[in-house]
Scaffold this active site. Structure first.
Site, PDB file in Angstrom:
ATOM      1  N   ASP A 206      51.717 -34.006 146.582  1.00 31.27           N
ATOM      2  CA  ASP A 206      51.820 -35.156 145.678  1.00 31.27           C
ATOM      3  C   ASP A 206      51.204 -36.401 146.314  1.00 31.27           C
ATOM      4  O   ASP A 206      50.543 -37.196 145.636  1.00 31.27           O
ATOM      5  CB  ASP A 206      53.278 -35.425 145.313  1.00 31.27           C
ATOM      6  CG  ASP A 206      53.788 -34.511 144.210  1.00 31.27           C
ATOM      7  OD1 ASP A 206      53.005 -33.657 143.756  1.00 31.27           O
ATOM      8  OD2 ASP A 206      54.959 -34.638 143.815  1.00 31.27           O
TER       9      ASP A 206
ATOM     10  N   TYR B 118      64.415 -24.638 149.295  1.00 33.14           N
ATOM     11  CA  TYR B 118      64.677 -24.573 147.858  1.00 33.14           C
ATOM     12  C   TYR B 118      65.378 -23.277 147.452  1.00 33.14           C
ATOM     13  O   TYR B 118      66.007 -23.214 146.390  1.00 33.14           O
ATOM     14  CB  TYR B 118      63.377 -24.703 147.073  1.00 33.14           C
ATOM     15  CG  TYR B 118      62.715 -26.066 147.153  1.00 33.14           C
ATOM     16  CD1 TYR B 118      63.391 -27.167 147.657  1.00 33.14           C
ATOM     17  CD2 TYR B 118      61.410 -26.251 146.725  1.00 33.14           C
ATOM     18  CE1 TYR B 118      62.784 -28.411 147.728  1.00 33.14           C
ATOM     19  CE2 TYR B 118      60.790 -27.495 146.800  1.00 33.14           C
ATOM     20  CZ  TYR B 118      61.485 -28.566 147.299  1.00 33.14           C
ATOM     21  OH  TYR B 118      60.881 -29.793 147.374  1.00 33.14           O
TER      22      TYR B 118
ATOM     23  N   LYS C  24      57.634 -29.157 161.451  1.00 30.69           N
ATOM     24  CA  LYS C  24      58.455 -30.113 162.196  1.00 30.69           C
ATOM     25  C   LYS C  24      59.053 -29.373 163.391  1.00 30.69           C
ATOM     26  O   LYS C  24      60.278 -29.336 163.610  1.00 30.69           O
ATOM     27  CB  LYS C  24      59.542 -30.708 161.288  1.00 30.69           C
ATOM     28  CG  LYS C  24      60.244 -31.936 161.881  1.00 30.69           C
ATOM     29  CD  LYS C  24      59.327 -33.121 162.109  1.00 30.69           C
ATOM     30  CE  LYS C  24      60.135 -34.323 162.603  1.00 30.69           C
ATOM     31  NZ  LYS C  24      59.248 -35.422 163.054  1.00 30.69           N
TER      32      LYS C  24
ATOM     33  N   ASP D  14      55.483 -29.624 148.869  1.00 32.53           N
ATOM     34  CA  ASP D  14      55.811 -30.360 147.650  1.00 32.53           C
ATOM     35  C   ASP D  14      55.493 -31.839 147.823  1.00 32.53           C
ATOM     36  O   ASP D  14      54.851 -32.478 146.972  1.00 32.53           O
ATOM     37  CB  ASP D  14      57.295 -30.163 147.339  1.00 32.53           C
ATOM     38  CG  ASP D  14      57.700 -30.642 145.962  1.00 32.53           C
ATOM     39  OD1 ASP D  14      56.826 -31.152 145.227  1.00 32.53           O
ATOM     40  OD2 ASP D  14      58.882 -30.513 145.617  1.00 32.53           O
TER      41      ASP D  14
ATOM     42  N   ASP E 149      55.556 -35.711 159.589  1.00 31.76           N
ATOM     43  CA  ASP E 149      55.539 -37.164 159.468  1.00 31.76           C
ATOM     44  C   ASP E 149      54.167 -37.716 159.838  1.00 31.76           C
ATOM     45  O   ASP E 149      53.650 -38.638 159.187  1.00 31.76           O
ATOM     46  CB  ASP E 149      56.646 -37.807 160.314  1.00 31.76           C
ATOM     47  CG  ASP E 149      56.778 -37.199 161.699  1.00 31.76           C
ATOM     48  OD1 ASP E 149      56.107 -36.193 162.000  1.00 31.76           O
ATOM     49  OD2 ASP E 149      57.567 -37.736 162.507  1.00 31.76           O
TER      50      ASP E 149
END
Length: 407
Positions: A294, A183, A234, A290, A266
């Protein structure tokens, strides 16, 4: 400044609702004479309120009233200053984060945010989007650690989309790095590749100090919970994740009492749905955090129930519900204010160190749910459907009627 937002050795209080056993009585026939204060105020804090857009002003109004009452019963007073941010600021000043808003936030003891954004500003250029104001606010306050609890309340276990036996007793904390990664990484932007095609690009990059400090926050948080930390990355594909894992493992040597594990993002996403109770504390980078936080929120039944705290090494923390501005229901008295109310509890606990006042709010939310009050997002047959304002009034009644357990 009343208190630094984060002191790694002692300011990470017991995470929200972890081991909490509220003990108070609710007088059924007491219809809510709200006391102004239980004692002469002995402490005073400055709080910056950022209602923002959509349902933000509605939920901030409720949370502010609850915050004032709970604090007053502990001898605490607030000076509130309300400022513009997001779309509301764009409409008024042309900027998503006016300089005066950031200045006021920096000079306060804590910041309580409602929500930002909406369809109205979706087509704006990036620097004129409400979300840009939020990123600028986080960067300006230097809040790098985002704590997002996901707790399935016993009263709401049937609201979860997961089977009851999977969802019940879930109690986890996602610690998300907030000011680095893709970001904020550079280079970023738009260009044209060697084939003449337009491209957009972003950079996932982390420096040693960025990973080390968020790792320490996560280890400290896990240490005060159940002593288990899962680092999500990852590392089988991304160099930035390989480095992330290397640094987390290095910091782990400082916390031999915390059990560290690693999981690819994942698989973590899958495991959150398959067996969420395996997790205690999760630490991960900005973009993975993020998404996963959620996802974890929906295990609880509604994103409208979950608060968050964003903390830095010093200065005021930023406290906000994780839901969006929900412009489709704005102004209709349909919003669930409980995530913002619980964000106010986190403000007291993590931002100001006012544990007793925070417990009053947490206990009042549980009591209100136990009495069957529900907004539309968490409603089920047999309960009482109420709007945003009435839910706030019921929480106030619960705060006012408490006989807190000894600390």
């Amino acid at each position: 400044m009343a208190m630094a937002s984060l002191q790694l050795n002692n300011a990470i209080a017991k995470p929200l609702f972890m081991g909490m056993r509220p003990s108070f009585s609710y007088k059924k026939n007491s219809v809510g004479r709200i006391r102004c204060a239980a004692t002469t105020p002995s402490k005073r804090y400055t709080i910056t309120l950022l209602p923002g857009d959509g349902i933000g002003p509605e939920v901030i109004s409720v949370a502010t009233n609850v915050l004032k009452l709970a604090a007053s019963l502990e001898g605490i007073e607030f000076d509130f200053q309300e400022m513009l941010v997001g779309g509301a600021a764009l409409d008024s000043t042309g900027l998503p984060l006016p300089a005066e808003t950031l200045s006021a936030a920096k000079q306060s003891d804590a910041v309580l945010l409602g929500a930002i954004g909406g369809y109205k500003w979706d087509k704006n250029e990036k620097h004129l989007k409400p979300e840009t104001g939020l990123l600028q606010l986080r960067a300006g306050l230097q809040v790098f650690a985002n704590l997002r609890p996901a707790t399935v309340f016993p009263q709401l276990v049937d609201a979860s989309t997961l089977k009851k036996e999977v969802a019940e007793e879930v109690d986890l904390m996602v610690v998300r790095e907030l000011t680095g990664g893709i970001y904020f990484g550079k280079p970023r932007g738009f260009s044209v590749n060697e084939n003449g095609q337009e491209i957009g690009f972003n950079t996932e990059v982390y420096a040693t100090h960025e990973i080390d400090r968020i790792a320490r926050v996560a280890f400290e948080t896990a240490r005060k919970r159940r002593g288990k930390l899962c680092s999500v990355d990852k590392a089988n594909v991304l160099e930035a994740s390989i480095f992330w894992r290397k640094r987390v493992m290095a910091i782990a040597s400082e916390y031999p009492d915390v059990e560290l594990s690693h999981m690819y993002v994942d698989n973590a996403a899958m495991q959150l749905v398959r067996d969420p109770k395996q997790f205690d504390t999760i630490v991960t980078n900005n973009i993975f955090g993020d998404i996963l936080s959620d996802e974890a929120s929906m295990i609880t039944g509604s994103i409208g129930m979950l608060p968050s705290a964003s903390l830095g090494e010093s200065g005021p923390g930023l406290f906000e519900p994780i839901h969006g501005s929900a412009p489709d229901i704005a102004g209709q008295d349909k919003a669930n204010p409980l995530a913002t109310v619980l964000s106010a509890a986190m403000l007291l606990k993590y931002g100001l160190g006012e544990e007793n006042a925070a417990k009053r709010i947490e206990a009042a939310v549980l009591d209100t749910l136990s009495r069957g009050y529900r907004t539309g997002d968490i409603y089920s047959s047999g309960n009482k459907l109420v709007g945003c304002k009435e839910m706030g009034e019921e929480v106030l009644k619960s705060v006012d009627s408490q006989v807190p357990a000894p600390v």
